[in-house]
Motif scaffolding. Structure first.
Motif, short mmCIF file in Angstrom:
data_model
loop_
_atom_site.label_atom_id
_atom_site.label_comp_id
_atom_site.label_asym_id
_atom_site.label_seq_id
_atom_site.Cartn_x
_atom_site.Cartn_y
_atom_site.Cartn_z
N VAL A 126 23.72 65.89 -14.48
CA VAL A 126 24.07 66.76 -13.36
C VAL A 126 23.35 66.25 -12.11
CG1 VAL A 126 23.95 69.10 -12.42
CG2 VAL A 126 24.40 68.74 -14.87
N ARG A 127 24.08 66.17 -11.02
CA ARG A 127 23.50 65.75 -9.75
C ARG A 127 23.48 66.94 -8.80
NH1 ARG A 127 23.96 60.70 -6.16
NH2 ARG A 127 23.73 61.52 -4.04
N VAL A 128 22.34 67.20 -8.18
CA VAL A 128 22.20 68.26 -7.18
C VAL A 128 21.72 67.60 -5.89
CG1 VAL A 128 20.98 70.35 -6.51
CG2 VAL A 128 21.69 70.04 -8.89
N ASP A 129 22.54 67.67 -4.86
CA ASP A 129 22.16 67.10 -3.57
C ASP A 129 21.31 68.09 -2.80
OD1 ASP A 129 23.49 64.50 -3.52
OD2 ASP A 129 25.35 65.67 -3.63
N VAL A 130 20.24 67.58 -2.20
CA VAL A 130 19.32 68.40 -1.41
C VAL A 130 19.52 68.02 0.06
CG1 VAL A 130 16.93 69.12 -1.06
CG2 VAL A 130 17.71 68.41 -3.34
N PRO A 131 20.22 68.85 0.82
CA PRO A 131 20.50 68.50 2.22
C PRO A 131 19.34 68.87 3.13
CG PRO A 131 21.52 70.60 1.71
CD PRO A 131 20.84 70.13 0.44
N ALA A 132 19.47 68.51 4.39
CA ALA A 132 18.49 68.93 5.39
C ALA A 132 18.58 70.43 5.59
CB ALA A 132 18.75 68.19 6.70
N LEU A 133 17.52 71.01 6.10
CA LEU A 133 17.51 72.43 6.41
C LEU A 133 18.47 72.74 7.55
CD1 LEU A 133 13.66 73.11 6.41
CD2 LEU A 133 15.27 73.78 4.62
N THR A 134 19.17 73.85 7.46
CA THR A 134 19.99 74.30 8.57
C THR A 134 19.09 74.88 9.66
OG1 THR A 134 20.25 76.54 7.71
CG2 THR A 134 21.84 74.88 6.95
N LEU A 135 19.69 75.17 10.80
CA LEU A 135 18.92 75.75 11.89
C LEU A 135 18.31 77.09 11.47
CD1 LEU A 135 18.14 75.57 14.94
CD2 LEU A 135 20.21 76.89 15.42
N ASN A 136 19.09 77.94 10.80
CA ASN A 136 18.57 79.24 10.38
C ASN A 136 17.48 79.10 9.33
OD1 ASN A 136 20.28 80.63 12.10
ND2 ASN A 136 21.86 80.95 10.56
N GLU A 137 17.64 78.14 8.42
CA GLU A 137 16.61 77.91 7.41
C GLU A 137 15.34 77.38 8.06
OE1 GLU A 137 19.61 76.83 3.66
OE2 GLU A 137 18.77 75.24 4.93
N CYS A 138 15.51 76.55 9.07
CA CYS A 138 14.36 76.03 9.81
C CYS A 138 13.61 77.18 10.49
CB CYS A 138 14.83 75.01 10.84
SG CYS A 138 13.51 74.20 11.76
N ALA A 139 14.37 78.11 11.10
CA ALA A 139 13.76 79.27 11.75
C ALA A 139 13.00 80.12 10.75
CB ALA A 139 14.84 80.10 12.45
#
Length: 902
Positions: A199-212
């Motif tokens: 199983v592959r799970v991609d870890v993306p960059a934080l969104t603006l709201n997640e960053c906040a």
């Protein structure tokens, strides 16, 4: 009162074609902020859930967390390992790196049980040692499941990978591993994916709201929206980069807390350690690769043709694969940038001034040899300006005009200033410089430059369009001053007197100024007969500016449905008719205001947020402030008082230093209301005390805030009649929307009979659903009609206006019999919680509406003091069952779940 104050964008949208603070606590010392500790686990819930689901699956043997370096793969793996260990599994943790990869089993061996292993045998006869290791793992696990967690799978040596593959094939372990983007899955475990066991799970960059969310969790206080965006852009959502940027801003003293909100006083820059890490990676590149990376660091963006010319593009492809550069396509051209913004910061810091100048000059010459037209002309001019190369006034003037077309306001101001320094006081350059300074929020500097432009234009008359543009820009700048509308109108009147044929072209600007002065009918008269009646239909390019102003004027007059139709058509035209993006931003402001007054609160928030993002991207400080004020109004309308407070403080903090008194005053008025409705009276009084002595005289929302604050602080109730008198005056000027707001507050403050008659007549003359509901609320309150109040509460609730809904249901409970009152009160309590536990006069009567009996009050008091049911029963000589029955009745009347909430 409705929280649609109506004076955010409506009073502040300048149309042009072609600090002081409130309650300011001391800054938080940077030394008191700990950003080096372990950061909270934020923004990775979906990835963690995917990993958990995979590990629960019987078919999954291996799971890969994939993403760029620093994005949080290791943290997720660590969280999974901790959860597995807590669940009783045997967890083996392995951290690989390139150095240990030179040693067979160098990273894996320390994690294995302490069995005697013959490394030479492992290297040459792996099958027998594999059996030994498997038995050792089995014995060590003692019947527990075994989870092998490998950080940086791609850095393991081949022998370790082979051993892991055998263990997986034998189902002796399950694997959770991290893998950097761009690295292939090792061949030894690749078969698991082809067989469906991986199983592959991609870890993306934080969104603006997640960053906040992450920043607020780390800093333990709200973070200014601009600071969040700056941190997010500079880190590109990479948590590791974000951490170093916050630490760097902290160390530099650029991260400061004002009024409980964290702000950045400069661009975020990483720590010295981060810069050294980037430069160490840069040092490993080959000379051709380093040359390209240096040029991108200094020049920021190069086309593929500029980057490689006629040479081999292999080094560019290699750098892209390594993540050092990124390739993007725009309008058919491939553009190269550095792979991360912080790469440029670190590499530029390593270059001397002369080295940077040399790169700029060489690149300007090379690009000019390819093509010097269009956008390249602006880039070449910018490089030459940064390099300090001399240029003639005509070239700089053309660059300033190109920057204007590109809406690059900082460069527009720089080029115009450079052209003026070389060529003298040219009216066109003074106009461009003054307008760009105004957009950038430097109001007083803008006025000085635009006055010089007006004088130069008068001394050497040019095209009429220039005269009009200077007048428009100067009027907008004067209007940014506190009570500057008279000076602004004087500028326009003078141009109209000297050039009567230009009067019509100044009508839109005059209309805006009249809305500043709360004279909606005068604004409509200035615009003349409206071309937007009934079905608005399509709006042509020549109608866009007047459409924006017409929409805002219609809102003020209480014609919000018509305003919405006009604004929607204007936004559509601006988006699809290739109109300037500035016009689109202004149209969005008008649309958000119309949506707000049509009670489309979610849509208004979305539109304002979109306009805010667009404005931040081009440093349009005025639209930024407009959008933030609308967002503050949306939050007030929904009862999100703390969020509204934050938006207001952001406006105050950002415009105070830029001398934008109008925005400061409007944000301060809303802030005083938000604090008062939260019951924070001392803070609200401090904000009110910061008002200019004449502010309430000129601004009705400031008057509204003054009355609310003063009443909460114990002033005589006679001051309520100031709102009635102002509302009557506003109606005579056609300013129905704000008049309705004032009168509704009169009702909310306990005088519905004084408000209802005029509110009814305003509603009859309007097409606004919001104004109609304000009137119905006041009328129902004046009549003490419980059924009508409950219906009003239901309507406010459906619109998301929690405070007003709670107040309506509370009033309905006060005028109802016992059984309906209980249900109404419970609804009011629930809505009050959604409204940040607001403490308005009506909501403070919730306890009164409960109508507890004497015995219920006695038992509730004892329970609140911590006495148990048997203790209360013994004290009052009652049975425990009787006490519980009384408590249940209390809970039902008060709308609480148990004694902890009493």
């Amino acid at each position: 009162m409705s929280m649609r104050t109506g004076q955010g964008a409506c009073q502040n949208v300048p149309i042009m074609r072609a600090d002081h603070s409130t309650t300011r606590p001391e800054k938080v010392p940077v030394a008191a902020l700990d950003v080096r500790g372990r950061w909270p686990f934020v923004g990775r819930a979906s990835q963690l859930a995917a990993v958990r689901a995979a590990l629960r699956s019987r078919s999954a043997k291996a799971l890969l967390l994939c993403g760029p370096s620093g994005v949080g793969k290791s943290r997720i793996a660590a969280e999974v390992a901790t959860e597995a260990a807590d669940a009783g599994e045997r967890v083996l943790r392995v951290t690989a790196d390139k150095a240990l990869a030179e040693i067979p089993l160098g990273a894996l061996l320390p994690a294995l049980p302490g069995a005697a292993l013959d490394l030479d045998a492992l290297a040459h006869h792996s099958n027998a040692p594999f059996d030994t290791i498997r038995r050792a793992l089995h014995d060590d696990a003692a019947g527990r499941r075994i989870l092998l967690v490998v950080d940086d799978l791609g850095s393991l040596d081949r022998l370790s990978l082979a051993l892991i593959a055998q263990l997986l094939a034998a189902e002796a372990v399950r694997l959770v591993a991290t893998l950097r983007d761009g690295e292939p899955i090792p061949d030894t475990v690749l078969s698991l994916w082809t067989g469906g066991a991986g199983v592959r799970v991609d870890v993306p960059a934080l969104t603006l709201n997640e960053c906040a969310e992450l920043l607020e969790a780390v800093l333990d206080d709200p973070v200014a929206h601009r600071a969040v965006r700056d941190f997010h852009a500079a880190s590109e959502g990479n948590p590791l980069m974000l951490r170093e940027l916050v630490a760097g801003a902290h160390e530099a003293g650029d991260l400061e807390s004002h009024n409980g909100i964290w702000r950045l006083s400069g661009p975020p820059q990483g720590t010295i350690a981060l810069q050294e890490l980037i430069r160490a990676r840069f040092a490993t590149l080959s000379p051709p690769d380093r040359d390209l990376v240096r040029r991108l660091a200094v020049c920021h963006t190069l086309s593929l043709e500029e980057a490689v010319g006629d040479g081999d593009a292999a080094h560019a492809a290699r750098l892209e694969q390594q993540g050092m550069i990124a390739l993007r396509e725009h309008e058919g051209t491939l553009w190269l940038t550095l792979g991360h913004p912080q790469y440029g910061e670190a590499i530029r810091a390593s270059l001397s001034r002369l080295e940077r100048i040399g790169i700029l000059v060489d690149q300007a010459r090379a690009t000019a040899a390819i093509s010097s037209g269009g956008s390249n002309e602006l880039r070449i001019a910018a490089w030459n300006l940064d390099a300090g190369r001399p240029a003639d006034a005509a070239s700089l003037a053309r660059a300033a005009s190109l920057a204007s077309l590109a809406q690059d306001y900082p460069m527009m101001a720089r080029f115009a200033a450079a052209a003026l320094a070389v060529g003298g006081p040219d009216p066109e350059m003074l106009l461009l410089q003054g307008y760009s300074l105004w957009i950038l929020g430097e109001n007083e500097e803008s006025i000085a430059v635009l006055e010089a432009a007006r004088a130069a234009d008068s001394a050497d008359p040019g095209p009429r369009v220039r005269t009009v543009s200077i007048a428009r820009a100067l009027a907008s700048a004067y209007a940014g001053r506190r009570f500057g509308e008279v000076d602004a109108l004087a500028v326009l009147d003078q141009v109209a007197r000297e050039n009567p044929e230009l009067a019509v072209t100044l009508a839109e600007q005059r209309a805006i100024l009249f809305t500043y002065l709360e004279r909606a009918d005068a604004a409509a008269a200035a615009l003349g007969p409206s071309p937007f009646q009934g079905d608005v239909g399509d709006i042509g390019p020549d109608q866009l500016s007047v459409a924006v102003v017409s929409s805002l004027t219609a809102v003020s007059q209480g014609r919000s449905a018509q305003a919405l139709a006009i604004a929607e058509a204007a936004v559509h035209a601006a988006m699809f008719e290739n109109e300037p993006v500035t016009t689109l931003r202004r149209a969005r402001v008008a649309l958000a205001m119309a949506q707000l007054w049509c009670s489309q609160l979610v849509a208004a928030e979305a539109t304002a947020n979109l306009g805010l993002a667009e404005a931040i991207a081009v440093d349009d400080e005025h639209t930024i402030a407009y959008a933030q004020l609308i967002l503050a109004d949306c939050a007030l309308a929904q009862g999100h008082l703390r969020r509204s407070e934050q938006w207001c403080r952001e406006v105050i903090g950002s415009v105070g230093a830029q001398h934008q008194a109008r925005f400061h005053d409007q944000a301060s008025s809303r802030l005083a209301l938000a604090l008062t409705w939260q019951g924070r009276i001392d803070e609200a009084v401090a904000v009110r005390d910061g008002f200019h002595d004449r502010l309430a005289e000129h601004n009705s929302i400031a008057l509204l805030a003054t009355v609310w604050v003063d009443l909460a602080a114990g002033a005589d109730r006679e001051i309520i009649w100031r709102l009635v008198e102002r509302a009557e005056e506003l109606v005579t000027r056609g300013e129905r929307a704000v008049a309705a707001v004032l009168l509704h507050s009169v009702s909310r403050l306990g005088e519905p009979e004084a408000a209802a008659p005029l509110l009814r007549s305003i509603a009859e003359a309007s097409d606004s659903r919001d104004i109609a509901l304000l009137a119905e609320h006041a009328i129902a309150e004046a009549e003490q009609n419980a059924d009508r109040l409950a219906a009003v509460g239901t309507e406010w609730q459906s619109l998301g206006s929690h405070i007003l809904a709670a107040e309506a249901f509370t009033a309905a409970a006060l005028h109802s019999s016992a059984r309906p009152a209980t249900r109404l009160r419970q609804t009011a309590v629930h809505l009050r919680r959604l409204a940040d536990d607001a403490r308005t006069p009506m909501l403070e009567r919730l306890g009164e509406s409960a109508r507890l009996t004497r015995r219920e009050s006695e038992i509730a008091s004892l329970a609140r003091a911590g006495h148990s049911t048997p203790q209360i029963a013994a004290r009052l000589t009652l049975s425990p069952r009787t006490v519980d029955n009384h408590l249940y009745a209390v809970y039902q009347k008060l709308g609480v779940a148990g004694r902890d909430e009493l």
